[in-house]
Scaffold this active site. Structure first.
Site, PDB file in Angstrom:
ATOM      1  N   CYS A 145      -1.727   2.933  12.576  1.00  0.00           N
ATOM      2  CA  CYS A 145      -0.620   2.821  13.519  1.00  0.00           C
ATOM      3  C   CYS A 145       0.616   2.326  12.782  1.00  0.00           C
ATOM      4  O   CYS A 145       0.571   1.313  12.080  1.00  0.00           O
ATOM      5  CB  CYS A 145      -0.983   1.863  14.650  1.00  0.00           C
ATOM      6  N   HIS A 171      -2.611  12.228  -3.150  1.00  0.00           N
ATOM      7  CA  HIS A 171      -1.751  12.431  -1.980  1.00  0.00           C
ATOM      8  C   HIS A 171      -2.324  11.816  -0.713  1.00  0.00           C
ATOM      9  O   HIS A 171      -1.868  12.114   0.387  1.00  0.00           O
ATOM     10  CB  HIS A 171      -1.496  13.927  -1.763  1.00  0.00           C
TER      11      HIS A 171
END
Length: 231
Positions: free
Chosen positions: A122, A114
């Protein structure tokens, strides 16, 4: 535990499947217990969703930054013994956890199914950013874009490369050791479907969980169990 020790010593290809219960001894709350992360806010699955990130980024940011980061947490005996197994026995690890503690313990052959909270980028320019910058501000100083941790959110899918790597690990294992997970969250829980019919399965947990036919349980606190293992 004696039988597990023998299994580990005789196995040629060990795979550990780990979840939040592995990190609770390090002071990181799990998700669904009485004191877990999901009890701290209403509708936590929305707060950790792609929709929330896109439509209410401030709400997403406050939940993640205030409730999910534990930078002072250190690997416990479970992480350390698993890391040792990855070096000594070439064991492999697939974890649901996003806390990075398996990495901190020095684990090799690791799939972070995960993602990892401490890998931040960004969304506008794609640049990697130190997580400490993210904890100060969700806006990227360089371009004004919104930062996000590299974790899989609700409404997002597991990267194909990650999924294929995990399936390959499981399919090649002759011993699967499950620890700290209820095996209820998919697609992670579905990975054991790819096991070899000859693979042995053993789970270490304080509560019984559903296992495939032939799987065995060790009903014990994982810390105590791993303290007894000689790796």
């Amino acid at each position: 535990m004696t039988e597990l020790q023998k299994m580990i010593e005789s196995a040629r290809n060990i795979v550990f499947l780990t979840g939040a219960g592995v990190s609770t001894p390090s002071g990181i709350p799990d998700y669904r217990s009485k004191s877990g992360l999901y009890t701290q806010k209403a509708n936590p699955e929305y707060l950790l969703s792609r929709t929330c990130l896109e439509q209410e980024p401030k709400k997403f940011y406050h939940f993640v930054s205030e409730h999910m980061y534990y930078p002072s947490a250190e690997p416990n005996v479970i992480h350390k013994k698993i890391a040792a197994a990855s070096h000594i026995c070439q064991a492999k690890v697939i974890t649901q956890n996003v806390d990075g503690l398996h990495l901190s313990a020095g684990t090799e052959n690791l799939v972070e199914f995960h993602g990892n909270l401490y890998q931040v980028y960004c969304q506008k320019c794609g640049k990697q950013v130190d997580y400490r910058e993210y904890l100060k501000n969700m806006i990227h100083y360089g371009c004004g874009g919104i930062l996000r941790p590299n974790i899989v959110l609700y409404e997002e899918t597991i990267a194909q490369a990650v999924l294929h790597a995990a399936i390959k690990m499981v399919s090649q294992a002759d011993l699967l050791i499950i620890c700290g997970t209820s095996l209820r969250v998919y697609p992670f829980a579905g990975l054991i479907r790819y096991r070899s019919s000859a693979a042995k399965i053993i789970a270490i947990n304080r509560e019984k969980i559903e296992l495939p036919s032939g799987g065995s349980m060790i009903l014990e606190d994982a810390v105590h169990a791993f303290e007894k293992l000689h790796i």
